[in-house]
Each structure stands twice: as structure tokens, then as C-alpha cells.
Write an enzyme that holds these catalytic residues in place. Sequence first.
Site, mmCIF file in Angstrom:
data_model
loop_
_atom_site.group_PDB
_atom_site.id
_atom_site.type_symbol
_atom_site.label_atom_id
_atom_site.label_comp_id
_atom_site.label_asym_id
_atom_site.label_seq_id
_atom_site.Cartn_x
_atom_site.Cartn_y
_atom_site.Cartn_z
ATOM 1 N N GLN A 269 0.867 -1.183 0.000
ATOM 2 C CA GLN A 269 0.000 0.000 0.000
ATOM 3 C C GLN A 269 0.907 1.238 0.000
ATOM 4 O O GLN A 269 1.463 1.614 1.043
ATOM 5 C CB GLN A 269 -0.908 -0.014 1.226
ATOM 6 C CG GLN A 269 -1.713 -1.310 1.379
ATOM 7 C CD GLN A 269 -2.808 -1.470 0.320
ATOM 8 O OE1 GLN A 269 -3.766 -0.700 0.310
ATOM 9 N NE2 GLN A 269 -2.653 -2.464 -0.546
ATOM 10 N N ALA B 187 -11.592 2.184 4.763
ATOM 11 C CA ALA B 187 -10.590 1.379 4.069
ATOM 12 C C ALA B 187 -9.822 2.198 3.031
ATOM 13 O O ALA B 187 -10.106 3.384 2.808
ATOM 14 C CB ALA B 187 -11.261 0.179 3.431
ATOM 15 N N HIS B 188 -8.873 1.531 2.381
ATOM 16 C CA HIS B 188 -7.982 2.234 1.450
ATOM 17 C C HIS B 188 -8.730 2.880 0.285
ATOM 18 O O HIS B 188 -9.694 2.365 -0.230
ATOM 19 C CB HIS B 188 -6.871 1.305 0.926
ATOM 20 C CG HIS B 188 -7.374 0.045 0.291
ATOM 21 N ND1 HIS B 188 -6.559 -1.021 0.003
ATOM 22 C CD2 HIS B 188 -8.611 -0.326 -0.100
ATOM 23 C CE1 HIS B 188 -7.260 -1.980 -0.553
ATOM 24 N NE2 HIS B 188 -8.511 -1.579 -0.622
ATOM 25 N N ASN B 189 -8.230 4.068 -0.079
ATOM 26 C CA ASN B 189 -8.708 4.825 -1.243
ATOM 27 C C ASN B 189 -10.142 5.331 -1.138
ATOM 28 O O ASN B 189 -10.741 5.704 -2.152
ATOM 29 C CB ASN B 189 -8.543 4.011 -2.530
ATOM 30 C CG ASN B 189 -7.089 3.798 -2.878
ATOM 31 O OD1 ASN B 189 -6.565 2.695 -2.697
ATOM 32 N ND2 ASN B 189 -6.408 4.842 -3.305
#
Length: 346
Positions: free
Chosen positions: A195, A236-238
Site C-alpha cells: 500500500q 478502508a484504502h482509497n
Amino acid sequence: MDNKLLSELAKEIGGVLSGDDIAVNDVKPLVVASGNDLSFVIDKTNNESARSSKAGAFLCYKGFKSDKPTIEVDSPKLALARVLNIFYPKIHREPYIHKSSVISNSANISDKSYIGPYCVIEDGAIIEDDVELVAFVYVGEGTSIGKGTKIFPFVSVRERCRIGENCLIQAGVTIGNDGFGYATDAYGHHTWIPQIGGVSIGDEVDIGSNTAIDRGAFSNSVIKDNVKIDNLVQIAHNCILEKSVILVSMVGLSGSVHVKENAVLAGQVGAKDHLTIGKGATVLAKSGLMKDVPDGSTVMGYPARPYIDFFKERILIERLPEIEKRIKKLEEQIESLSDQNNCEEF
């Protein structure tokens, strides 16, 4: 605490004063206020309590009647927030760096900041004016903390993240942890996807205790200005949260969810990945989002659907026992008629 004239308060919050311009020295709820206090009447449900209150004056909705001085406003709750900020303004600690903290020589620390006990600040980090790291705060390499931001104990802000100005980050928050990204081969083995993005947080963002905001897989996870996040939220991511979004406790957003401006997600809402939640939309508590939510709509349930449809279904479900009885009765009548026809034919 300094006394405030009602006329001064009315001018500050855009209210209309009726009655004597007395001085008050605090703001308290109706049931505990004394003659020197300003109390508040948010709506008509407070009328009875207001009549028995010992408060010296009231901040109230338009149309409220009292023989005591009042400040009438369009939005009592908003006005109350402003009055509380007048009586209880934010107080910045004096600049200081505790000797137990570990700070890289290449970190840029404002001489107007407060670094409490046992903080760790890594290479290239930037701490701007009036920042307060209360205690036990980790700031990763290359991360910047904007002017006036306050961070409470046991918060981790990892590398290459940006925190804007005047943010409030409560205890136990983690920002910039690795997102939950894996690729699986034909044998079911999971391989971690590095990541390499960061987290970008705007100005005046509040983040509740033990919330986790993951870093982006390639680009940043983004939280824009004035977003308010309750305790125990997972982002969460993004994910992208636009201006003034509200997430209530225990909301969970999967990767790459886009929440548009002024949307509100109530407690325990869950959203699958890559959804868009529209501008001004409201998602009611414990809903599960499996598809996009249009601008301005209100949805609830699992899977979430327009709340009117949800309540129609609930009404039908509650009537199922009655409907079952009617069906059985009709079946008995049909069977009886069938028996009569058979007898006549015979």
C-alpha cells in the site's frame, strides 16, 4: 468565568433579545441552571421544563414565550454551540517539548507547538504552529500536522500522511495503516499488495476514538474539510469523503467508497467496495449498502433501499399472521364449494 451581557451574546450569534439585558456567567441545562445562568430551549418539548427552570434567561426557538429574558434564534442547537464556544473557548497550551519525546533531527517542529510526554516524531515530519500532541503520539516519516490541530494520546499517524489545520483527533486513532489488499493465486495463497499511497485529511476534521483510516493502495485515501467521524469507524484504502460528511459510530466503508458532500451515514452502516453515496444522502442505522445511493435520498435496511419501501415491507411483514388466517379461510371456503359441486354432480 467572565460575565456576558445578553445583548453581547445576541449580537455574536445573530439572535433577538427580548426583556432585560442582564449578565449571565455560564450556560447550563434547564434542570440545573440558576439565576445567573443562561439555559436553552431547543424546541417545544422543552417548554414544561423551562417553566420550572430557575435559569436567569433562555436561548430559545422563535415563538417561545417567557417572563424571563430570551434570545430567540432560528437554530437553537447551532446557536447553543456558538454560545458554548464563547464561554468555553479552545485553550492552547504553552509551547513545550517534553524531554521524554524522541524527535528526529530532520523533523521540522514549530517553536509554537506542544509536544507532550513519550511522543515519537520521525524524519522529515512537519509540526506546525499551535499543534498539540498531548502524549504518546507517533508521527511517521514525512507526515505533516497542520496548524492548531490537537491529537490526544495513543494516536498513530504513519508515514507520508497529511493532517490539515484545526483538526481534533481523539485517543486511539490510527491513520495511514496499510490497507487490506491481497491477490490470491490458483492455490488459494494470498499475496500482500504493498500500500504505497497515503492519507490526506483536510481542515477542521474531527475523528473519534479508535477510528482507523487506511492509507491508499496507490493514491491517497482522502478526507476533505469539515468531515466529522465518530468513534470506532473503519475507513478502508482509497475511500474519498467529501466536505462535511458525517459518519456515526461503527460505520464500515470498504475500499474506494466515495461519499459525496454532506452525506450522513448513521450507526453501524456498512458499504461494499467502490460504491458512491450521493450528495446530501442519508443512510439510516444498521443498513447494508450493496449499490450506489442517489443524491439526496434516504435509504435503510439490508440490502438498503428507499426508506418508504422499507417501512411498507415492515408493515406487510407484521400483517403476515392475519393474511395467513385469511388465506386459510378462503382455502376452506373453496374446498367446501368444491365438495358441494361434487355432491350435486353425483
